[in-house]
Design an enzyme around this catalytic site. Sequence first.
Site: not given
Lengths: 531, 438
Positions: B237-240
């Site tokens: 799940h898109l994360h930085f």
Amino acid sequence: MFWSFNFSPPKKCGTKSPPSQKRKKRSSIRSHLIRRFFFFLAGWGWGGVAPLPSPRCCLVFVAAAPLLLPLSLSLSLSLSHGLRGWPARSHHRRPFPPVLALAGCCRDELICGSGHTACSYVPSGASPATLAAAVVAKMDPLVGRSLASRYSDWILEALDELPGNFLISDPCIAGHPIVFASRGFLGMSGYAREEVVGRNGRIFQGPGTDRRSVIEIREAIREERTMQISILNYRKDGSPMWILFHLCPVFGREDGQVIHFVAIQVPISRQSRGGQRQGPRCPDGGRGFVMGTCRKEVCGEVELRCNLAVDSFVDSDNRGLEAEESCEASDMEKQKAVDAANSVLSTLTHYSELTGRIVCRTRCTSVGVAPLASSLNISLGRIKQSFVLTDPQLPDMPIVYASDAFLNLTGYSRHEVLGRNCRFLNGSDTSLEALQQVDVNLIRESIGAAKACTVRILNYKKDGNTFWNCLHISPVRNASGKIAFHVWVQMDEAAKTDEQGLSLEMRQLGAVGAIKVAVRSLSAGAGPSRS
Amino acid sequence: MLTIKRVATVVSNLQEAAESAGGCGRNCLGKCCLPVSKLPVYAFKKDVGKEDVSRGKSVSPSDEGAPIDFLNTLVLGQWEDRVSRGLFRYDVTVCETKVIPGEHGFVAQLNEGRHLKKRPTEFRVDQVLQPFDPNKFNFTKVGQEEVLFRFEESPDGKPHYFENAPVSTATAPNVVAINVSPIEYGHVLLIPRVLEHLPQRIDKESFLLALRMAAEAGSPYFRLGYNSLGAFATINHLHFQAYYLSVAFPVEKAPTKRIALKKGPTKVGVRISRLMNYPVRGLVFEGGSSLQELSDMVSNACIWLQENNVPFNVLISDLGKRIFLFPQCYAEKQALGEVSQELLDTQVNPAVWEISGHMVLKRRKDYEDASEDYAWRLLAEVSLSEERFKEVQAYILVATGLVEMEEEEDAKEKTETRLQATVPPAAAHFQESCLVLQ
């Protein structure tokens, strides 16, 4: 005799001033002041008359002083109010108004501060150091006193007479500002002194500045060590210049704390990069021989030559350099940087003897209280909230750091609070109220249990006024996970509002977080530590 | 299919619960709860990057200006608040940390609390892009107390902060949440458009958002990182990620060599360099006339990598001014059994932070024995071979619309014809023409 602060004599008088013995010092001060006054008059009115006067003939002029006093007063006042820095003067030359011309100020130059409506007339006889002093006086008092408090009031003019391009910064002041910029540096960078002093050194960086070099410098500051690196900096007009940056810390002898950083900046010429000899260059200001009456002419000439040299430097040496990946300084330039650093450091060391707060080039091992690393000072200085750090390892948990906002809030000065336990903030009403007594105990307990806590407590300012303090106390750990400090963040309950919408609690906790981050790297090795 | 077994890091307190039971337990970030919630919102001003254009002026936004310090204070204050609420699994400031003596100054941390005595799970490592799986843990299942604030672009171009702002349904909220297993103080996750269920995949808009956060924070010690799938991202799940560490990372100090580029029809301000004297081969992107320009260039490179199935890590450092890109192959080697047991025993997963030189070790023995040699050997395993790296580098340059000075003839021809079309080539153009690497 305020003018004696504002107006300084040329080199011969100025550099003789630091004596080693006290008696000599006092008599020296007296003749110094007399000479200063004479030179003020000479430089301002009779600039063309005498070469170098003796203190005796000064008396003649002192006798005439009452006549001229009002005028000099008004001049001094206008100086301290409107002056924007001596390098600016060559840009703004205007016709003299009759009144001043009549008064004999035929050699005045007009200085207009940008954004200032008032203009000031500055005698050309006033040496740059006087103007430097005036510039500094306008700054944040901390920045202004940074050098003088350590190296005596004569340091500004002594430094101003040193050749070379250099900056001095103070890591103990919030923002790690520059506290001195040499003439050579200002000539090279195109900035006025007041545009530089009080700012952080990063203003000279630009888009082409190698970020890695910036990190190298930051690391050297953090580790409090000498370093040398080539870096692309920018002048005020936006043009790039390759310089050899030589950084060295100045340590206080008694506690080993870093007092200042000296940054020498030697321009790197293309010739030397190509392995050839350097071309002709501005003699780094060359103000050393500028004295007495012919100051203006010589000064003008030197400046002209400087400007020419700087210009040609831009044209011939630095064009298109931005594209270059890196730039290596020649051995000669490296040596030049080291020599310049040596001369600045020996001047600082020499003058520090006047105040008895002696500095040295290498950290001296001391048995006393270890000072805070300057990197920690720099990090803490950026935090705007009111707080103190106390050292739980020391008897009675003394304050080892107090933020500017804390001093503003409580009205104490730094030396009045360092080394003391926080309880001096309490007063008669604090102890009378049982609830607060409980709170204070709670504070102590929580410290023992190494947990954070918040207490509402009535505290006293220095002037006796009270304030409701929303006090937050938290242990702060260093790299080894041990409690190095307790942070006490004070918030005056009355000043709850924040223009940006952050609640009091959030600002308080933000400060705690920032302190934890800063202290976290302490004693991580490969750098200074409190070990 | 290549897989490795590893213990997943717990980034949220609801992670365990979410994996076992579906649905919403309480105030989460899902569509059920978030649109009707109130969360603090920080709206950053529009054109942070524009400041960089006026050169010679103060480029660093941290010089002055309240909003910069503001985001810093907000992140740290909110994080400390969650500390006092006891939301973290351990106090990271108790963990010992040291700079390993040596030339590079690798940073080691002993973190005995981060890793669970849990059975390792299987992760597929040969697919950099995988579809979003709503059944697995994702950030919409995070409890709202773990959210610090929303990070949005300001509609009127000025920075704002509202402590209690209703989440409107019109905008897709980006949230900043804590990582409950922090590896340093202030460890947070930036989750772009959380409700859109984006898989771990770089897109231009999200990457720019990450850069904006780095720039707004205004601290050189606050860095953001990204791990692709196959490069030790555990959650699709898109994360930085981001945290504070107030020493320089070894990779930030490593020397670089600029890649000479042919002048194209459009002026390119971004400088690309290769890391030298560093165990992991990587590219450094810096400069550019704006944050946007730099961001677009790096995201094009990332997009090429992920579409061609090359796992990679990204470090955003120095207030978003320097970006490091590391294609890597450790997980693949691990799955193929090519990594030595000695390295595997330390159970260090070389994700972006480890590659940058910050090693989190879970055993005291490893911490005490940690040497530069060990760090180097581990990281050398992460790196692509010289040959393979050059190959990938050439493709990346093409994908970013650049031509290297000394390139092979055929590659040059290809790009030149493309550049003549004057349209900066988008990554999509390349899918058909680029060889898919095995």
